[in-house]
Write a protein that holds these residues in place. Structure first.
Motif, PDB file in Angstrom:
ATOM      1  N   TYR A 203       0.827  -1.209   0.000  1.00  0.00           N
ATOM      2  CA  TYR A 203       0.000   0.000   0.000  1.00  0.00           C
ATOM      3  C   TYR A 203       0.862   1.261   0.000  1.00  0.00           C
ATOM      4  O   TYR A 203       0.481   2.281  -0.577  1.00  0.00           O
ATOM      5  CB  TYR A 203      -0.947  -0.006   1.199  1.00  0.00           C
ATOM      6  N   THR A 211      -3.196   2.506   4.636  1.00  0.00           N
ATOM      7  CA  THR A 211      -4.435   3.185   4.960  1.00  0.00           C
ATOM      8  C   THR A 211      -5.284   2.409   5.962  1.00  0.00           C
ATOM      9  O   THR A 211      -5.167   1.194   6.085  1.00  0.00           O
ATOM     10  CB  THR A 211      -5.265   3.385   3.683  1.00  0.00           C
ATOM     11  N   ILE A 378     -10.472   6.680  -2.013  1.00  0.00           N
ATOM     12  CA  ILE A 378      -9.205   6.942  -1.334  1.00  0.00           C
ATOM     13  C   ILE A 378      -9.306   8.281  -0.614  1.00  0.00           C
ATOM     14  O   ILE A 378      -9.741   9.276  -1.192  1.00  0.00           O
ATOM     15  CB  ILE A 378      -8.018   7.004  -2.339  1.00  0.00           C
ATOM     16  N   ASP A 379      -8.899   8.317   0.648  1.00  0.00           N
ATOM     17  CA  ASP A 379      -8.890   9.562   1.420  1.00  0.00           C
ATOM     18  C   ASP A 379     -10.277  10.187   1.443  1.00  0.00           C
ATOM     19  O   ASP A 379     -10.439  11.390   1.240  1.00  0.00           O
ATOM     20  CB  ASP A 379      -7.851  10.530   0.825  1.00  0.00           C
ATOM     21  N   LEU A 384     -11.053   4.128   2.054  1.00  0.00           N
ATOM     22  CA  LEU A 384      -9.781   4.022   2.764  1.00  0.00           C
ATOM     23  C   LEU A 384      -9.319   5.425   3.125  1.00  0.00           C
ATOM     24  O   LEU A 384      -9.387   6.343   2.303  1.00  0.00           O
ATOM     25  CB  LEU A 384      -8.719   3.327   1.904  1.00  0.00           C
ATOM     26  N   VAL A 385      -8.845   5.581   4.360  1.00  0.00           N
ATOM     27  CA  VAL A 385      -8.468   6.910   4.839  1.00  0.00           C
ATOM     28  C   VAL A 385      -7.046   6.905   5.388  1.00  0.00           C
ATOM     29  O   VAL A 385      -6.585   5.909   5.939  1.00  0.00           O
ATOM     30  CB  VAL A 385      -9.447   7.400   5.929  1.00  0.00           C
ATOM     31  N   PHE A 386      -6.365   8.015   5.218  1.00  0.00           N
ATOM     32  CA  PHE A 386      -5.028   8.178   5.795  1.00  0.00           C
ATOM     33  C   PHE A 386      -5.115   8.672   7.236  1.00  0.00           C
ATOM     34  O   PHE A 386      -4.283   8.353   8.070  1.00  0.00           O
ATOM     35  CB  PHE A 386      -4.198   9.170   4.967  1.00  0.00           C
ATOM     36  N   LYS A 660      -1.030   9.615  -1.243  1.00  0.00           N
ATOM     37  CA  LYS A 660       0.082  10.319  -0.599  1.00  0.00           C
ATOM     38  C   LYS A 660       1.436   9.916  -1.168  1.00  0.00           C
ATOM     39  O   LYS A 660       2.464  10.131  -0.531  1.00  0.00           O
ATOM     40  CB  LYS A 660       0.067  10.048   0.906  1.00  0.00           C
TER      41      LYS A 660
END
Length: 819
Positions: A203, A211, A378-379, A384-386, A660
Motif C-alpha cells: 500500500y 491506509t 481513497i482519502d 480508505l483513509v489516511f 500520498k
C-alpha cells in the motif's frame, strides 16, 4: 482487603525454571512472594473488586497491538479491576477479554522476578539469580560460560554491527531502539517481516501509506483473508459489523475457512489458499471492460493506468479464468465487482492487518490498492483513509558514527539474475529487515562479517518465526544473548543474561500519538510500583549504559581513526586542553547514558508541554488521553456512545482525496521495481497456483482474539476461554482417516512436527488444515503454556516472499497422523 489465598501461596508453584544460588535452592522459594509486597496486603488468585477506598489511574493496555485505554482500580496497592476509558477515540469505551486479563499478566506467578545469568547449557533453563550490577557486569565482561561484549568488541576491532538487536511490538520498543541507535550497530530486526511488511509496503508504494478502512461509514466491504470477528475484536471491528447483517452495509467474506467473520457476512466465498491475487485481477478485469471505474478520478489521480489496463486485458484475467484458479464461481466475481463500484466511494476492499499469506502477497496488496483506487474511494468518508496525526515534541537520542561499524549484514548476489535484485534473499532490505533471511544467512555462514551477540527485547523468535529448530540453532550459535522480557519464554531459555522487565501496569511508557479520523495523544501511566526486582526498560537501559559506556569507548579509542584524530587535534589552538579534557569532550559524543538521563515521565512531559502546554500534560496524567478541544468536543451521547469530534472536524480527507505518494497519484506501474527484479505491475504466474501433493494438506495459521501470539500463552484468565488450540481438519477427510474430535494428531513437514488435538469440521476444505498460532511452548517455566497445544511454527517451513523477505505463512504442505 479480605484474603482468601495469600500472595506467597499464589506465587508459589511447581515451575521447572532452575535457579541456582550459592547452594541448591528450591525454585519455589526463589519465585515465591516477596516480603516487601506482602506487607502491602495479600492477594487472592482471582482478584476481587472491593467497595472500600480505591485509586483510579488512567493507563493504556499492552495486551495486543491496539493499545486501548483503560482505567485501573487499585485497592491497598493491588490492581483489582481494569475498566475501559471512555475518553479515548481509538478504543471508544471498550476493553476486550485480553484487556481485562491484563491483571493476570501483572500477577502471573511464573513472571520473571530477578536478573539471572546462565549456568547450564543453552536451552536447559538453568540460571543463577544475581543482582542487577552482577547482570550488567556479565554482559560487559562475560562469565566462564559466555564472552562479554567487551571481549567481542575488542576481538572484532570495534565493529558495532557484530551485535544484532531485535524487538517485538510495544510502546517501549522506541526506548530499546534508542539504545540500538546509540550503540551503533546496523543489524536491527523487528516483527515486521513476520507480520505486516508486505501489506504496509504494498500500500505504501501504491497509495503512499498504509491506509485505515472507515468501516463505520462504508456501505460495501470485501474482507479477504481477514477474520475481524474472531482474530481481533476492537472498536473498528464493531464499527463494521454493527452496520452489516441487514443494517445498511454489505459484507463479503473471502476465506479458505468458514470463520466467525464468514458467519456474519452476507456472502462467504471459499477461496483456494494463495490465489487471492487472481481474484482481485478478475475483479479489475470486470471493472475495466465494463467501464465501471471512476473515470474522472482515474484521469486525475493515476499513473500508469493505460499500461496496467493493457496488462489485465491482454492477459485475459477474466472471471472464468479466475474461477479455475480460485474455486470462486465466475458469476460471483462479476456480481462483486459490479456491486463494489455501485457503492463507491463508500466501498472498502479491506487492506488487512496480519502476516504474509503467500509468495505473491506483495503483488496482491498492490492489486488490492489499485482496485480500491479505481473506485475513487481513497482519502474519503466510507473508503480508505489516511487520517491525521497530532505532532509531539522531540526527545533527543544519540547516534554517534562509529567508523568501524559495518553496514547491515546482507549477502549480495554477485551476478544478479531475473527475479533477484542484487540481494540473495529478497529484492528490498527494509528497515525491519527479513528475520528468516537474516537467521538463515547467520546459520549458513553467509554473513560478510561475524555477528556474535544479540539483544532481544519483548520478542520470542523461538515461537514467532517459522522453522523453530533453526531458531534454536541460531540462539545456540550466538555467543552472547541478552533478553529483556516479563516472562520465561522459549527464547529466554536460550539466553545468557536475563533482564526482567516490569509489566505494563508497573511502568510509564513513551507518550504516543494515535492517528486516524479522530486523532489523539495517549499515555500509559504507571498503576502500581514494580514488583520484585523488575524494572521498566528505561531504567534497565540507564543501568546498563552506565556500566558499559566508558569501557567500550576505550575500545573505540583503540580502533577508530576518526576518534584518534579528533583527540589529537582538539584544542591545538589558543584554547589549550589537557588530554583528559580532550577525551571528555570527545566521549560526550559517544556517551551511551545520555538518552536515558531522565525518567520516562520527564521525557513525556517535555514532548507534550513543548507543543500543547501544561494543560495537555495534566490531562494525560489524569485522564490518559488528550486532543485539542477535547473539553468542548467530548460528549456522552448514550449509555455506551460518545462523541469525540463533531462530524465536520473528523479527518476523513487530509489530502484532497489524493494518494500520498510522491506524485500524489495511484502508482500502477513501478519501473524501479523492475530494476530490482520485481514485476512492476501485479501479474499472475503459474507458480502461484494452489497445488497440494496427494496425501498432504496445505497448512493455514491465524490469530484468535483471546490470544496475542505467544505473549499471552501463559495467561490463566485467557486459558479459561481457550484451553488449547485444535487442528481443523475436513470432517469427511477425518472420517476416511478414522479421526474423531479430540484425537491426538502428529502434524509434520520437512521442517519438524507438533502434537495437537483434532477438530473435524466442514468449515475447512479437504486439502487444508488450520490451527491458531501461539500455543505449544516448550519452556517448562511456563506452568500453563508448557506443551499446551500445537506450535504452528514447528512445522511451517521457512519460505520467504521475494520482495521484502517476509515470512510466507501459507506455503507449507504437511502430513497428518493419528497417534
Amino acid at each position: 482487603m479480605q484474603v482468601e489465598v495469600s500472595r506467597r501461596k499464589f506465587l508459589q508453584g511447581s515451575v521447572a525454571l532452575s535457579i541456582i544460588g550459592g547452594s541448591s535452592v528450591g525454585v519455589t522459594n526463589l519465585l515465591a512472594g516477596h516480603g516487601e509486597h506482602e506487607a502491602k496486603g495479600e492477594l487472592t488468585v482471582t482478584t476481587k473488586t472491593g467497595t472500600g477506598e480505591a485509586k483510579e489511574i488512567a493507563t493504556l493496555c499492552e495486551m495486543c497491538v491496539n493499545k486501548c485505554a483503560a482505567v485501573a482500580r487499585v485497592e491497598n496497592g493491588v490492581v483489582t479491576k481494569l475498566n475501559p476509558n471512555p475518553l479515548f477515540p481509538k478504543s471508544k469505551n471498550m476493553l476486550c477479554p485480553r484487556g481485562n486479563a491484563g491483571i493476570q499478566a501483572l500477577y502471573d506467578p511464573d513472571r520473571l522476578k530477578f536478573p539471572m545469568i546462565r549456568v547450564g547449557e543453552k536451552g536447559e533453563g538453568k540460571f543463577k539469580r544475581v543482582s542487577w550490577e552482577e547482570a550488567y557486569d556479565a554482559i560487559l565482561n562475560g562469565t566462564d560460560k559466555f564472552p562479554g561484549m567487551g571481549k567481542i568488541l575488542e576481538e572484532e576491532k570495534d565493529n558495532r554491527s557484530s551485535f544484532l538487536f531485535c524487538a517485538g511490538e510495544g510502546m517501549a520498543e522506541h526506548t530499546f531502539k534508542t539504545f540500538f541507535s546509540a550503540f551503533g550497530s546496523s543489524n536491527w530486526l523487528n516483527h515486521a517481516s513476520l507480520c505486516l511488511q508486505t501489506v504496509v509496503s504494498g500500500y505504501g508504494v501504491t497509495l503512499g501509506g498504509y491506509t485505515a478502512a472507515d468501516l463505520e461509514n462504508a456501505e460495501y466491504i470485501i474482507m479477504a483473508g481477514a477474520n475481524r470477528a474472531e482474530a481481533i475484536v476492537t472498536p473498528d471491528t464493531m464499527d463494521g459489523f454493527k452496520r452489516t447483517k441487514g443494517r445498511g452495509a454489505k459484507l463479503i467474506c473471502i476465506d479458505p475457512r468458514f470463520t466467525n467473520t464468514a458467519a456474519k457476512a452476507d456472502k462467504w466465498l471459499a477461496i483456494n489458499p494463495g490465489t487471492d491475487l487472481a481474484f482481485v485481477l478478475a475483479l479489475t478485469y470486470v471493472v475495466l471492460t465494463e467501464e465501471l471505474y471512476n473515470k474522472k478520478y482515474v484521469a486525475e489521480n493515476f499513473n500508469g493506468f493505460d499500461e496496467y489496463k493493457k496488462s489485465v486485458l491482454d492477459n485475459k484475467y477474466t472471471p472464468e479464468w479466475a474461477e479455475k484458479i480460485t474455486g470462486i464461481r465466475a458469476k460471483d466475481i462479476y456480481q462483486i465487482a459490479r456491486d463494489f463500484m455501485a457503492h463507491a466511494p463508500k466501498a472498502v476492499y479491506y487492506p488487512g492487518r496480519r502476516s504474509t499469506f503467500a509468495n505473491n502477497d506483495f503483488q496482491l496488496r498492490r492489486a488490492m490498492a489499485i482496485f480500491q483506487g479505481l473506485s475513487g474511494g481513497i482519502d474519503t468518508k466510507g473508503g480508505l483513509v489516511f487520517g491525521k496525526k497530532l505532532k509531539l515534541g522531540k526527545h533527543e537520542g544519540l547516534e554517534p558514527i562509529y567508523a568501524r561499524a559495518e553496514a547491515r549484514a546482507v549477502d549480495k548476489t554477485k551476478i544478479p539474475k531475473k527475479g533477484h535484485a542484487g540481494y540473495s534473499d529478497c529484492a528490498v532490505v527494509s528497515g525491519g529487515g527479513s528475520w528468516i533471511a537474516w537467521r538463515n544467512r547467520f546459520l549458513e555462514g553467509r554473513m560478510p562479517y561475524k555477528v556474535r551477540g544479540m539483544f532481544c527485547y519483548k520478542h520470542n523468535p523461538m515461537m514467532n518465526m517459522p522453522n523453530t529448530e533453526k531458531t534454536a540453532q541460531m540462539l545456540k550459535k550466538m555467543e552472547l544473548v541478552v533478553t529483556i522480557d516479563t516472562m520465561p519464554s522459549d527464547t529466554v531459555m536460550y539466553a545468557d543474561v536475563v533482564l526482567p522487565e516490569c509489566t505494563y501496569l508497573e511502568r510509564t511508557d513513551p507518550v504516543k500519538t494515535f492517528g486516524g479520523i479522530e486523532p489523539s495523544i495517549a499515555q500509559r501511566n504507571k498503576v502500581v510500583d514494580p514488583m520484585f526486582e523488575t524494572k521498566p526498560v528505561m531504567d534497565i537501559m540507564r543501568g546498563l549504559t552506565e556500566k558499559i559506556s566508558k569501557p567500550i569507548f576505550e575500545i573505540t579509542k583503540k580502533y577508530d581513526e576518526d576518534v584518534q584524530e579528533e583527540l589529537a587535534n582538539l584544542g591545538d589552538g589558543e584554547d589549550k586542553k589537557t588530554p583528559a579534557q580532550k577525551e571528555e569532550e570527545v566521549y560526550a559524543e559517544f556517551d551511551l547514558t545520555k538518552p536515558f538521563e531522565h525518567s520516562q515521565e520527564e521525557v513525556n512531559e517535555h514532548m507534550v508541554k513543548s507543543v500543547y502546554g501544561e494543560e495537555a500534560v495534566k490531562a494525560l496524567k489524569e485522564h490518559g488521553v488528550f486532543y485539542p478541544n477535547m473539553d468542548k468536543f467530548f460528549k456522552q451521547i448514550s449509555v455506551n456512545e460518545h462523541q469525540y469530534y463533531p462530524e465536520k472536524e473528523k479527518a476523513y480527507s487530509v489530502n484532497g482525496g489524493k494518494p500520498k505518494t510522491h506524485s500524489q497519484k495511484v502508482e500502477c506501474n513501478l519501473p524501479n521495481l523492475a530494476k530490482k527484479g520485481v514485476d512492476p505491475m501485479p501479474i499472475w504466474k503459474d507458480e502461484y497456483n494452489f497445488s497440494v501433493p496427494e496425501g498432504k494438506f496445505r497448512m493455514l495459521t491465524g490469530r484468535h482474539a483471546q490470544f496475542t501470539q505467544s505473549g499471552t500463552s501463559n495467561n490463566a484468565m485467557l486459558r479459561d476461554l481457550i484451553y488449547e488450540n485444535y487442528a481443523w481438519i475436513n470432517r469427511r477427510v477425518a472420517e476416511e482417516k478414522g479421526i474423531k474430535f479430540g484425537d491426538t494428531l502428529e502434524i509434520s513437514s520437512r521442517t519438524g512436527k507438533t502434537i495437537i488435538k483434532a477438530y473435524p469440521t466442514e468449515k475447512v476444505g479437504p486439502q487444508t488444515i488450520f490451527f491458531v498460532h501461539g500455543f505449544g511452548e516448550e519452556s517448562e517455566a511456563l506452568t500453563w503454556a508448557y506443551k499446551n497445544g500445537g506450535n504452528d511454527n514447528a512445522v511451517i517451513e521457512d519460505v520467504t516472499e521475494p520482495v521484502y523477505g517476509a515470512a510466507s505463512m501459507h506455503e507449507t504442505n504437511v502430513e497428518i497422523r493419528r497417534v
